[in-house]
Design a protein around this motif. Structure first.
Motif, mmCIF file in Angstrom:
data_model
loop_
_atom_site.group_PDB
_atom_site.id
_atom_site.type_symbol
_atom_site.label_atom_id
_atom_site.label_comp_id
_atom_site.label_asym_id
_atom_site.label_seq_id
_atom_site.Cartn_x
_atom_site.Cartn_y
_atom_site.Cartn_z
ATOM 1 N N UNK A 40 0.959 -1.457 0.222
ATOM 2 C CA UNK A 40 -0.071 0.277 -0.019
ATOM 3 C C UNK A 40 0.571 1.173 -0.560
ATOM 4 N N UNK A 41 1.869 1.460 0.653
ATOM 5 C CA UNK A 41 3.169 2.166 1.010
ATOM 6 C C UNK A 41 3.197 2.510 -0.266
ATOM 7 N N UNK A 42 4.276 1.351 -1.256
ATOM 8 C CA UNK A 42 4.648 1.236 -2.343
ATOM 9 C C UNK A 42 4.019 2.038 -3.626
ATOM 10 N N UNK A 43 2.175 1.683 -3.431
ATOM 11 C CA UNK A 43 1.162 2.302 -4.297
ATOM 12 C C UNK A 43 0.930 3.941 -3.994
ATOM 13 N N UNK A 44 0.944 4.310 -2.648
ATOM 14 C CA UNK A 44 0.369 5.393 -2.518
ATOM 15 C C UNK A 44 1.882 6.297 -2.861
ATOM 16 N N UNK A 45 3.004 6.387 -2.808
ATOM 17 C CA UNK A 45 4.421 7.109 -3.200
ATOM 18 C C UNK A 45 5.113 7.236 -4.653
ATOM 19 N N UNK A 46 4.297 5.640 -5.066
ATOM 20 C CA UNK A 46 3.693 5.733 -6.485
ATOM 21 C C UNK A 46 3.329 7.051 -7.299
ATOM 22 N N UNK A 47 1.906 7.038 -6.527
ATOM 23 C CA UNK A 47 0.496 7.623 -6.810
ATOM 24 C C UNK A 47 1.286 9.325 -6.694
ATOM 25 N N UNK A 48 1.532 9.539 -5.014
ATOM 26 C CA UNK A 48 2.119 10.693 -5.228
ATOM 27 C C UNK A 48 2.764 11.371 -6.423
ATOM 28 N N UNK A 49 4.076 10.766 -6.595
ATOM 29 C CA UNK A 49 4.582 11.611 -7.639
ATOM 30 C C UNK A 49 4.637 11.837 -8.551
ATOM 31 N N UNK A 50 3.712 10.650 -9.461
ATOM 32 C CA UNK A 50 3.159 10.972 -10.631
ATOM 33 C C UNK A 50 2.300 12.055 -10.617
ATOM 34 N N UNK A 51 1.430 12.101 -9.064
ATOM 35 C CA UNK A 51 0.444 13.539 -9.517
ATOM 36 C C UNK A 51 1.428 14.698 -9.920
ATOM 37 N N UNK A 52 2.677 15.044 -8.729
ATOM 38 C CA UNK A 52 3.011 15.898 -8.477
ATOM 39 C C UNK A 52 4.118 16.240 -9.988
ATOM 40 N N UNK A 53 4.618 15.619 -10.846
ATOM 41 C CA UNK A 53 5.259 15.686 -12.241
ATOM 42 C C UNK A 53 4.022 15.803 -12.951
ATOM 43 N N UNK A 54 2.930 15.289 -12.672
ATOM 44 C CA UNK A 54 1.658 15.812 -13.767
ATOM 45 C C UNK A 54 2.253 15.599 -15.325
ATOM 46 N N UNK A 55 2.081 16.859 -16.255
ATOM 47 C CA UNK A 55 2.364 16.627 -17.838
ATOM 48 C C UNK A 55 3.648 16.848 -17.633
ATOM 49 N N UNK A 56 4.391 16.090 -18.862
ATOM 50 C CA UNK A 56 5.991 16.202 -18.813
ATOM 51 C C UNK A 56 6.432 16.124 -20.476
ATOM 52 N N UNK A 57 6.877 17.590 -21.735
ATOM 53 C CA UNK A 57 6.782 17.041 -22.675
ATOM 54 C C UNK A 57 7.564 15.943 -23.275
ATOM 55 N N UNK A 58 8.320 15.112 -24.242
ATOM 56 C CA UNK A 58 9.190 14.547 -24.534
ATOM 57 C C UNK A 58 9.737 14.931 -24.571
ATOM 58 N N UNK A 59 10.695 16.360 -24.797
ATOM 59 C CA UNK A 59 11.959 16.651 -24.521
ATOM 60 C C UNK A 59 13.018 16.743 -23.220
ATOM 61 N N UNK A 60 11.469 16.801 -22.440
ATOM 62 C CA UNK A 60 11.731 17.130 -21.075
ATOM 63 C C UNK A 60 11.931 16.239 -20.459
ATOM 64 N N UNK A 61 11.614 15.011 -21.256
ATOM 65 C CA UNK A 61 11.203 13.544 -20.068
ATOM 66 C C UNK A 61 12.839 12.837 -20.902
ATOM 67 N N UNK A 62 13.749 13.276 -21.364
ATOM 68 C CA UNK A 62 15.059 12.776 -22.064
ATOM 69 C C UNK A 62 16.052 13.757 -21.500
ATOM 70 N N UNK A 63 15.460 15.120 -21.004
ATOM 71 C CA UNK A 63 16.783 16.504 -21.143
ATOM 72 C C UNK A 63 18.293 15.466 -19.705
ATOM 73 N N UNK A 64 18.836 15.969 -19.485
ATOM 74 C CA UNK A 64 19.717 15.836 -18.467
ATOM 75 C C UNK A 64 20.821 17.019 -18.460
ATOM 76 N N UNK A 65 20.343 17.295 -16.927
ATOM 77 C CA UNK A 65 20.860 19.203 -16.713
ATOM 78 C C UNK A 65 22.224 18.895 -16.642
ATOM 79 N N UNK A 66 23.123 17.515 -16.680
ATOM 80 C CA UNK A 66 24.289 17.533 -17.224
ATOM 81 C C UNK A 66 24.948 16.284 -17.722
ATOM 82 N N UNK A 67 25.432 16.275 -18.621
ATOM 83 C CA UNK A 67 26.028 15.034 -19.725
ATOM 84 C C UNK A 67 26.488 14.402 -18.468
ATOM 85 N N UNK A 68 25.639 12.509 -19.293
ATOM 86 C CA UNK A 68 26.034 10.963 -18.691
ATOM 87 C C UNK A 68 24.328 11.293 -17.139
#
Length: 179
Positions: A23-51
């Motif tokens: 239940x904690x695993x499911x709730x934690x996953x639900x929470x970060x998924x709610x917080x991340x919301x919509x993410x554009x495709x470029x942001x999904x692969x964006x890296x702030x630093x190389x590697x």
């Protein structure tokens, strides 16, 4: 002001200790998924630093770790080579800070992969023996209980889920500077 009530009840169909951790695993996953919301495709692969970390890379890593601990470490099952390849299991090396650029796909692709492995996790845990059962792997270098394995997966999901949320915020700030 209206009071808010929160609780995590053990999921039905599991022994209490496992049910609460699941239940904690499911709730934690639900929470970060709610917080991340919509993410554009470029942001999904964006890296702030190389590697460095990316949202997609982190989610692939989360899935890979969950599958390893639940299926391989806990139950001794071999990994599907195609899944290992899709999750970039051999390419991502968090300890060497080598986070390869993940596939340029929508966030939904990554969440669907996680959902498939999570469904297997939830089913696999139903067949776990007692929570204090010990398993040994890596030629006996590690001995852990099944309860610890599930706790580790819960913590790992929450830790990296928070990183994914933070990366989205960082990417948005980085890209809003040029506007």
């Amino acid at each position: 002001m209206m009071s808010r009530f929160y609780d995590v009840e053990p999921l039905h169909g599991y022994p209490t200790e496992y049910g609460l951790l699941v239940a904690a695993l499911q709730d934690g996953t639900r929470k970060w998924r709610e917080e991340i919301g919509e993410v554009n495709d470029d942001a999904v692969i964006w890296q702030p630093v190389k590697n460095g970390h990316s949202i997609g890379g982190i989610i692939l890593h989360m899935i890979d770790v969950e599958a390893f601990w639940i299926e391989t470490a806990a139950l001794g099952r071999d990994r599907d080579p195609e899944e290992v390849k899709e999750l970039l299991s051999e390419e991502i090396d968090q300890y060497a800070f080598n986070w390869v650029v993940p596939p340029h796909k929508p966030l939904a692709y990554y969440l669907d992969l996680q959902d498939k492995v999570r469904a297997r996790t939830l089913e696999s845990i139903k067949s776990f023996p007692e929570p204090t059962t010990q398993v040994s792997f890596d030629q006996g270098n590690f001995i852990v209980t099944l309860r610890w394995i599930l706790s580790h997966v819960v913590n790992h999901d929450a830790y990296h889920g928070g990183q994914a949320v933070m990366l989205k915020s960082m990417c948005e700030r980085e890209h809003s500077k040029g506007e």
